[in-house]
Design a protein around this motif. Structure first.
Motif, short mmCIF file in Angstrom:
data_model
loop_
_atom_site.label_atom_id
_atom_site.label_comp_id
_atom_site.label_asym_id
_atom_site.label_seq_id
_atom_site.Cartn_x
_atom_site.Cartn_y
_atom_site.Cartn_z
N ALA A 22 0.85 -1.24 0.05
CA ALA A 22 0.12 0.07 0.03
C ALA A 22 0.63 1.39 -0.10
O ALA A 22 0.62 2.33 -0.76
N MET A 23 2.08 1.15 0.89
CA MET A 23 2.73 2.51 0.91
C MET A 23 3.46 2.55 -0.61
O MET A 23 3.58 3.60 -0.96
N ASN A 24 4.01 1.36 -0.98
CA ASN A 24 4.50 1.53 -2.37
C ASN A 24 3.60 2.01 -3.47
O ASN A 24 4.06 2.73 -4.25
N ILE A 25 2.48 1.67 -3.37
CA ILE A 25 1.30 2.25 -4.46
C ILE A 25 1.21 3.57 -4.14
O ILE A 25 1.15 4.25 -5.13
N LEU A 26 1.11 4.18 -2.74
CA LEU A 26 0.90 5.48 -2.52
C LEU A 26 2.07 6.23 -3.17
O LEU A 26 2.02 7.68 -3.59
N ASN A 27 3.37 5.69 -2.68
CA ASN A 27 4.53 6.64 -3.27
C ASN A 27 4.55 6.42 -4.90
O ASN A 27 4.91 7.47 -5.33
N ALA A 28 4.24 5.69 -5.52
CA ALA A 28 4.24 5.32 -6.86
C ALA A 28 3.32 6.61 -7.38
O ALA A 28 3.66 6.96 -8.59
N LYS A 30 2.42 9.17 -5.97
CA LYS A 30 2.57 10.30 -5.80
C LYS A 30 3.93 10.81 -6.69
O LYS A 30 4.08 11.94 -7.40
N VAL A 31 4.78 9.74 -6.99
CA VAL A 31 5.88 10.04 -7.97
C VAL A 31 5.17 10.17 -9.44
O VAL A 31 5.75 11.18 -10.13
N ASN A 32 4.03 9.42 -9.73
CA ASN A 32 3.77 9.40 -11.11
C ASN A 32 3.02 10.85 -11.10
O ASN A 32 3.05 11.65 -12.16
N ARG A 33 2.38 11.59 -10.03
CA ARG A 33 1.50 12.76 -10.14
C ARG A 33 2.75 13.97 -10.53
O ARG A 33 2.64 14.56 -11.20
N SER A 34 4.05 13.59 -9.66
CA SER A 34 5.21 14.47 -9.92
C SER A 34 5.66 14.50 -11.18
O SER A 34 5.92 15.63 -11.99
N LEU A 35 5.82 13.23 -11.94
CA LEU A 35 6.39 13.17 -13.23
C LEU A 35 5.31 13.67 -14.15
O LEU A 35 5.70 14.16 -15.15
N VAL A 36 3.92 13.44 -13.94
CA VAL A 36 2.92 14.13 -14.86
C VAL A 36 2.92 15.72 -14.83
O VAL A 36 3.05 16.28 -15.73
N GLU A 37 3.38 16.26 -13.52
CA GLU A 37 3.29 17.59 -13.64
C GLU A 37 4.61 18.06 -14.17
O GLU A 37 4.51 19.10 -14.93
N ASN A 38 5.70 17.45 -14.14
CA ASN A 38 6.91 17.69 -15.08
C ASN A 38 6.66 17.56 -16.42
O ASN A 38 7.06 18.40 -17.09
N VAL A 39 5.92 16.73 -16.87
CA VAL A 39 5.75 16.28 -18.16
C VAL A 39 4.96 17.69 -18.88
O VAL A 39 5.04 18.11 -19.70
N GLU A 40 3.95 17.93 -18.03
CA GLU A 40 2.67 18.89 -18.19
C GLU A 40 3.69 20.39 -18.45
O GLU A 40 3.52 21.19 -19.38
N LYS A 41 4.63 20.54 -17.39
CA LYS A 41 5.45 21.69 -17.37
C LYS A 41 6.36 21.91 -18.61
O LYS A 41 6.64 22.87 -19.13
N ALA A 42 6.81 20.70 -18.80
CA ALA A 42 8.16 20.37 -19.83
C ALA A 42 7.20 20.68 -21.31
O ALA A 42 7.56 21.49 -22.13
N GLN A 43 6.10 20.43 -21.36
CA GLN A 43 5.14 20.55 -22.47
C GLN A 43 4.93 21.94 -22.82
O GLN A 43 4.92 22.52 -23.83
N ALA A 44 4.30 22.63 -21.58
CA ALA A 44 3.94 24.15 -21.63
C ALA A 44 5.25 24.80 -22.16
O ALA A 44 5.21 25.85 -22.86
N ASP A 45 6.71 24.67 -21.58
CA ASP A 45 7.75 25.26 -21.84
C ASP A 45 8.13 25.13 -23.16
O ASP A 45 8.68 26.01 -23.95
N LEU A 46 7.88 23.88 -23.64
CA LEU A 46 8.19 23.52 -24.99
C LEU A 46 7.18 24.29 -25.98
O LEU A 46 7.70 24.96 -27.27
#
Length: 158
Positions: A22-28, A30-46
């Protein structure tokens, strides 16, 4: 007791494993949300970089067109300057030739004036000498007027 421990041990291990999963799923997540935000930010910058690149390309094309127009204008002005310089040089040559002709005409005029003055002086001297000779030679009156006529014509012809 061993059986009671093993009966409790399996469920506890299963619970610990489930909690870890469960903790691994929650952490995953959280990391996925962070990665999605980074991808969206990178796409906006692009997207911003692409818009900026397009604007720069348009400005570059505009500046290039302006530069070509200015180069053509500069070439045209250079050709005009060269043409006008050639015309100026030709006119200066004509002015120099005309100045030489004027100087030559003035020197010829001065020479003719000097010759006229000389002939005038000679004529006056001849006329002054003639009245002195006239009383001495009264008989050949016809000859002296004939001689005077050619002397007067000489200055006119010169």
């Amino acid at each position: 007791m061993a059986s009671s421990l093993s009966s409790w041990l399996v469920p506890v291990l299963l619970i610990v494993g489930c909690v870890a999963l469960a903790m691994n799923i929650l952490n995953a997540k959280k990391v996925n949300r962070s990665l999605v935000e980074n991808v969206e930010k990178a796409q906006a910058d692009l997207m911003v970089a692409m818009d900026t690149s397009q604007d720069c390309s348009k400005q570059l094309e505009g500046k290039s067109a302006d530069m070509k127009a200015k180069d053509q204008q500069l070439a045209s002005l250079t050709a005009n300057v060269n043409t006008l310089t050639d015309e100026k040089n030709q006119i200066q040559e004509q002015v120099n030739q005309l100045q030489q002709q004027i100087d030559q005409a003035n020197s010829e005029k001065d020479a003719l004036v000097a010759e006229k003055d000389k002939l005038t002086n000679e004529l006056q001297a001849a006329q002054a000498a003639k009245p002195a000779e006239a009383p001495k030679e009264e008989a050949p009156k016809e000859d002296p007027p004939k001689e005077e006529a050619p002397k007067e014509e000489a200055p006119k012809a010169a």
